[in-house]
Design a protein around this motif. Structure first.
Motif, PDB file in Angstrom:
ATOM      1  N   LEU A 181       1.448  -5.757   2.730  1.00 25.11           N
ATOM      2  CA  LEU A 181       2.669  -6.601   2.309  1.00 25.11           C
ATOM      3  C   LEU A 181       3.350  -7.289   3.504  1.00 25.11           C
ATOM      4  O   LEU A 181       3.774  -8.347   3.330  1.00 25.11           O
ATOM      5  N   GLN A 182       3.479  -6.426   4.812  1.00 20.96           N
ATOM      6  CA  GLN A 182       4.063  -6.904   5.702  1.00 20.96           C
ATOM      7  C   GLN A 182       3.379  -8.136   6.318  1.00 20.96           C
ATOM      8  O   GLN A 182       4.055  -9.182   6.558  1.00 20.96           O
ATOM      9  N   GLU A 183       2.099  -8.189   6.008  1.00 27.05           N
ATOM     10  CA  GLU A 183       1.164  -9.407   6.748  1.00 27.05           C
ATOM     11  C   GLU A 183       1.839 -10.761   5.816  1.00 27.05           C
ATOM     12  O   GLU A 183       1.468 -11.801   6.074  1.00 27.05           O
ATOM     13  N   TYR A 184       2.117 -10.459   4.722  1.00 26.47           N
ATOM     14  CA  TYR A 184       2.471 -11.781   3.583  1.00 26.47           C
ATOM     15  C   TYR A 184       4.025 -11.810   3.528  1.00 26.47           C
ATOM     16  O   TYR A 184       4.655 -12.544   2.745  1.00 26.47           O
ATOM     17  N   GLY A 185       4.583 -11.143   4.372  1.00 25.81           N
ATOM     18  CA  GLY A 185       6.208 -11.281   4.543  1.00 25.81           C
ATOM     19  C   GLY A 185       7.049 -10.646   3.626  1.00 25.81           C
ATOM     20  O   GLY A 185       8.343 -10.780   3.221  1.00 25.81           O
ATOM     21  N   VAL A 186       6.387  -9.422   2.848  1.00 24.42           N
ATOM     22  CA  VAL A 186       7.122  -8.526   2.067  1.00 24.42           C
ATOM     23  C   VAL A 186       7.492  -7.297   2.563  1.00 24.42           C
ATOM     24  O   VAL A 186       6.451  -6.782   2.923  1.00 24.42           O
ATOM     25  N   ASN A 187       8.435  -6.832   2.581  1.00 25.40           N
ATOM     26  CA  ASN A 187       9.157  -5.707   3.179  1.00 25.40           C
ATOM     27  C   ASN A 187       9.392  -4.525   2.301  1.00 25.40           C
ATOM     28  O   ASN A 187      10.209  -5.097   1.126  1.00 25.40           O
ATOM     29  N   VAL A 188       8.745  -3.598   2.218  1.00 26.90           N
ATOM     30  CA  VAL A 188       8.713  -2.436   1.306  1.00 26.90           C
ATOM     31  C   VAL A 188       9.441  -1.225   1.811  1.00 26.90           C
ATOM     32  O   VAL A 188       9.069  -0.792   3.051  1.00 26.90           O
ATOM     33  N   LYS A 189      10.540  -1.039   1.265  1.00 24.25           N
ATOM     34  CA  LYS A 189      11.308   0.262   1.818  1.00 24.25           C
ATOM     35  C   LYS A 189      11.421   1.065   0.550  1.00 24.25           C
ATOM     36  O   LYS A 189      11.931   0.904  -0.149  1.00 24.25           O
ATOM     37  N   HIS A 190      11.115   2.505   0.881  1.00 24.97           N
ATOM     38  CA  HIS A 190      11.087   3.413  -0.119  1.00 24.97           C
ATOM     39  C   HIS A 190      12.404   4.247   0.315  1.00 24.97           C
ATOM     40  O   HIS A 190      12.303   4.623   1.473  1.00 24.97           O
ATOM     41  N   GLN A 191      12.691   5.304  -0.560  1.00 24.39           N
ATOM     42  CA  GLN A 191      13.828   6.200  -0.373  1.00 24.39           C
ATOM     43  C   GLN A 191      13.148   7.222   0.453  1.00 24.39           C
ATOM     44  O   GLN A 191      12.066   7.430   0.508  1.00 24.39           O
ATOM     45  N   ASP A 192      13.929   8.144   0.835  1.00 22.03           N
ATOM     46  CA  ASP A 192      13.667   9.298   1.718  1.00 22.03           C
ATOM     47  C   ASP A 192      13.002  10.233   0.666  1.00 22.03           C
ATOM     48  O   ASP A 192      12.101  10.978   1.302  1.00 22.03           O
ATOM     49  N   GLN A 198     -16.047  15.944   6.709  1.00 24.87           N
ATOM     50  CA  GLN A 198     -15.378  15.478   5.464  1.00 24.87           C
ATOM     51  C   GLN A 198     -16.342  15.367   4.218  1.00 24.87           C
ATOM     52  O   GLN A 198     -17.198  14.741   4.086  1.00 24.87           O
ATOM     53  N   LYS A 199     -16.077  16.433   3.329  1.00 26.55           N
ATOM     54  CA  LYS A 199     -16.862  16.327   2.061  1.00 26.55           C
ATOM     55  C   LYS A 199     -16.593  15.318   1.052  1.00 26.55           C
ATOM     56  O   LYS A 199     -17.432  14.697   0.399  1.00 26.55           O
ATOM     57  N   ASP A 200     -15.215  15.102   1.089  1.00 25.55           N
ATOM     58  CA  ASP A 200     -14.657  13.956   0.058  1.00 25.55           C
ATOM     59  C   ASP A 200     -14.479  12.559   0.737  1.00 25.55           C
ATOM     60  O   ASP A 200     -13.808  12.600   1.463  1.00 25.55           O
ATOM     61  N   LYS A 201     -15.530  11.807   0.316  1.00 27.37           N
ATOM     62  CA  LYS A 201     -15.360  10.500   0.871  1.00 27.37           C
ATOM     63  C   LYS A 201     -14.435   9.462   0.186  1.00 27.37           C
ATOM     64  O   LYS A 201     -14.574   8.277   0.320  1.00 27.37           O
ATOM     65  N   ARG A 202     -13.747   9.946  -0.795  1.00 29.67           N
ATOM     66  CA  ARG A 202     -12.964   8.984  -1.656  1.00 29.67           C
ATOM     67  C   ARG A 202     -11.890   8.421  -0.798  1.00 29.67           C
ATOM     68  O   ARG A 202     -11.289   9.078   0.272  1.00 29.67           O
ATOM     69  N   LEU A 203     -11.467   7.247  -0.986  1.00 31.10           N
ATOM     70  CA  LEU A 203     -10.419   6.465  -0.377  1.00 31.10           C
ATOM     71  C   LEU A 203      -9.264   6.585  -1.098  1.00 31.10           C
ATOM     72  O   LEU A 203      -9.167   6.722  -2.570  1.00 31.10           O
ATOM     73  N   ILE A 204      -8.039   6.901  -0.671  1.00 33.01           N
ATOM     74  CA  ILE A 204      -6.871   7.227  -1.093  1.00 33.01           C
ATOM     75  C   ILE A 204      -5.933   6.376  -0.475  1.00 33.01           C
ATOM     76  O   ILE A 204      -5.444   6.182   0.717  1.00 33.01           O
ATOM     77  N   LEU A 205      -5.219   5.281  -1.507  1.00 35.29           N
ATOM     78  CA  LEU A 205      -4.344   4.289  -0.975  1.00 35.29           C
ATOM     79  C   LEU A 205      -2.939   4.919  -0.917  1.00 35.29           C
ATOM     80  O   LEU A 205      -2.501   5.680  -2.059  1.00 35.29           O
ATOM     81  N   THR A 206      -2.292   4.832   0.079  1.00 37.35           N
ATOM     82  CA  THR A 206      -0.777   5.253   0.231  1.00 37.35           C
ATOM     83  C   THR A 206      -0.052   4.097   0.263  1.00 37.35           C
ATOM     84  O   THR A 206      -0.308   2.965   0.417  1.00 37.35           O
ATOM     85  N   MET A 207       1.404   4.410   0.178  1.00 38.20           N
ATOM     86  CA  MET A 207       2.399   3.660   0.177  1.00 38.20           C
ATOM     87  C   MET A 207       2.351   2.565   1.752  1.00 38.20           C
ATOM     88  O   MET A 207       2.570   1.752   1.766  1.00 38.20           O
ATOM     89  N   GLU A 208       2.017   3.594   2.583  1.00 32.87           N
ATOM     90  CA  GLU A 208       1.732   3.336   4.070  1.00 32.87           C
ATOM     91  C   GLU A 208       0.796   1.909   4.013  1.00 32.87           C
ATOM     92  O   GLU A 208       1.099   0.972   4.584  1.00 32.87           O
ATOM     93  N   ASP A 209      -0.386   2.206   3.704  1.00 32.07           N
ATOM     94  CA  ASP A 209      -1.401   1.271   3.544  1.00 32.07           C
ATOM     95  C   ASP A 209      -0.773  -0.137   2.816  1.00 32.07           C
ATOM     96  O   ASP A 209      -1.024  -1.102   3.251  1.00 32.07           O
ATOM     97  N   LEU A 210      -0.299   0.226   1.596  1.00 37.36           N
ATOM     98  CA  LEU A 210       0.226  -1.024   0.763  1.00 37.36           C
ATOM     99  C   LEU A 210       1.285  -1.730   1.523  1.00 37.36           C
ATOM    100  O   LEU A 210       1.373  -3.229   1.806  1.00 37.36           O
ATOM    101  N   SER A 211       2.266  -1.036   2.464  1.00 38.98           N
ATOM    102  CA  SER A 211       3.318  -1.561   3.041  1.00 38.98           C
ATOM    103  C   SER A 211       2.867  -2.409   4.152  1.00 38.98           C
ATOM    104  O   SER A 211       3.361  -3.697   4.351  1.00 38.98           O
ATOM    105  N   LYS A 212       2.030  -1.984   4.982  1.00 39.67           N
ATOM    106  CA  LYS A 212       1.233  -2.639   5.987  1.00 39.67           C
ATOM    107  C   LYS A 212       0.427  -3.893   5.517  1.00 39.67           C
ATOM    108  O   LYS A 212       0.759  -5.018   6.097  1.00 39.67           O
TER     109      LYS A 212
END
Length: 139
Positions: free
Chosen positions: A111-122, A95-109
């Protein structure tokens, strides 16, 4: 005598707590939170809450800032865990690129720990190539 001394200690503790709270509220007058007072007042008014005391508005701003920081930290941990799992799966590739890429999946998980459910469209695009012509994706 023990009951009287414990009652005196609890009243002294209550006095210390009151003094600490008074000092904290006074310090909010000099503090400029990251979230502007106008934004906090807008959302408080939208929810039906009105208070002319700036200290209370700033207290809500500080609590909101703490919440956002906690969610961002948890999302970062989710992102690191996800990317380390990908690296373990692809041991052959370096892996040449060591940048971290935040996805909605990361953010959703996070937020779920705090009781916030994020649902996005298809049609929600989570990658730059999503939504492109299939022929353009292969390039």
């Amino acid at each position: 005598m023990n009951a009287q001394s414990s009652q005196q200690q609890s009243s002294d503790g209550r006095h210390d707590d009151d003094a600490a709270l008074t000092d904290f509220l006074a310090s909010l007058m000099d503090y400029t939170p990251t979230i502007p007072d106008e934004l906090v007042e807008h959302y408080l008014a939208k929810s039906g809450f009105q208070c002319p005391d700036v200290r209370l508005t700033r207290l809500v701003a500080v609590a909101t800032q703490k919440f956002i920081a906690d969610v961002a930290t948890d999302a970062l941990q989710q992102c690191k865990a996800r990317q380390s799992a990908v690296v373990k799966d692809k041991r052959d590739k370096q892996q040449k690129d060591k940048r971290l890429i935040l996805t909605m999946e990361d953010l959703s998980k996070a937020l779920q720990e705090y009781g916030v459910n994020v649902k996005h469209q298809d049609y929600f695009a989570d990658s730059p190539s999503a939504g492109l012509d299939p022929a353009a994706r292969d390039e």
